[in-house]
Motif scaffolding. Structure first.
Motif, short mmCIF file in Angstrom:
data_model
loop_
_atom_site.label_atom_id
_atom_site.label_comp_id
_atom_site.label_asym_id
_atom_site.label_seq_id
_atom_site.Cartn_x
_atom_site.Cartn_y
_atom_site.Cartn_z
N ALA A 32 44.20 47.96 45.23
CA ALA A 32 43.67 48.31 46.55
C ALA A 32 42.80 47.19 47.11
CB ALA A 32 42.88 49.61 46.47
N VAL A 33 41.96 46.60 46.27
CA VAL A 33 41.10 45.49 46.70
C VAL A 33 41.97 44.31 47.14
CG1 VAL A 33 39.47 43.74 45.88
CG2 VAL A 33 39.05 46.16 45.40
N GLN A 34 42.98 43.99 46.35
CA GLN A 34 43.86 42.86 46.68
C GLN A 34 44.59 43.09 48.00
OE1 GLN A 34 44.05 39.93 45.40
NE2 GLN A 34 45.81 39.21 46.52
N TRP A 35 45.15 44.28 48.20
CA TRP A 35 45.87 44.56 49.44
C TRP A 35 44.93 44.61 50.64
CZ3 TRP A 35 48.92 48.34 46.10
CH2 TRP A 35 50.07 47.71 45.60
N ASP A 59 31.50 49.03 47.34
CA ASP A 59 30.88 48.52 46.11
C ASP A 59 31.90 47.76 45.27
OD1 ASP A 59 28.41 49.58 46.77
OD2 ASP A 59 28.66 51.36 45.50
N ALA A 60 33.13 48.29 45.18
CA ALA A 60 34.19 47.62 44.41
C ALA A 60 34.53 46.28 45.04
CB ALA A 60 35.44 48.50 44.34
N LEU A 61 34.55 46.20 46.37
CA LEU A 61 34.79 44.91 47.02
C LEU A 61 33.75 43.89 46.58
CD1 LEU A 61 35.64 46.01 50.70
CD2 LEU A 61 37.23 45.14 48.96
N GLY A 62 32.51 44.31 46.52
CA GLY A 62 31.44 43.41 46.07
C GLY A 62 31.64 42.96 44.63
#
Length: 83
Positions: A32-35, A59-62
């Motif tokens: 999900a972060v990559q897409w 938070d995960a993006l960070g």
């Protein structure tokens, strides 16, 4: 909800020190972060794919070092000049 089965070599899980459930959860977040970073998913859809709330996805993006903002400098300049 669609369920997908993926074969993962046991050695990979062992190297990562992950059980299958935590590996699957982390793989969903990483995808999900990559897409999101490639602008293929909106923040809302990426959070949904990751199985996270939007604040938890931010938070995960960070953690992955991915910017919350998808606009690059040229886009921001264009928007400022058009506005």
């Amino acid at each position: 909800m669609i369920q997908i089965t993926v074969d993962i070599p046991e050695g990979s899980l062992a190297s990562l020190h992950k059980d299958p459930e935590s590996f699957a959860r982390e793989m969903r977040i990483a995808a999900a972060v990559q897409w999101y970073a490639r602008r293929e998913l909106s923040q809302e859809r990426a959070a949904e794919l990751a199985g996270l709330s939007r604040p938890a996805f931010v938070d995960a993006l960070g953690r992955y070092g991915v910017s919350l903002f998808q606009a690059d400098a040229a886009e921001l300049v264009r928007e400022a000049m058009d506005g």
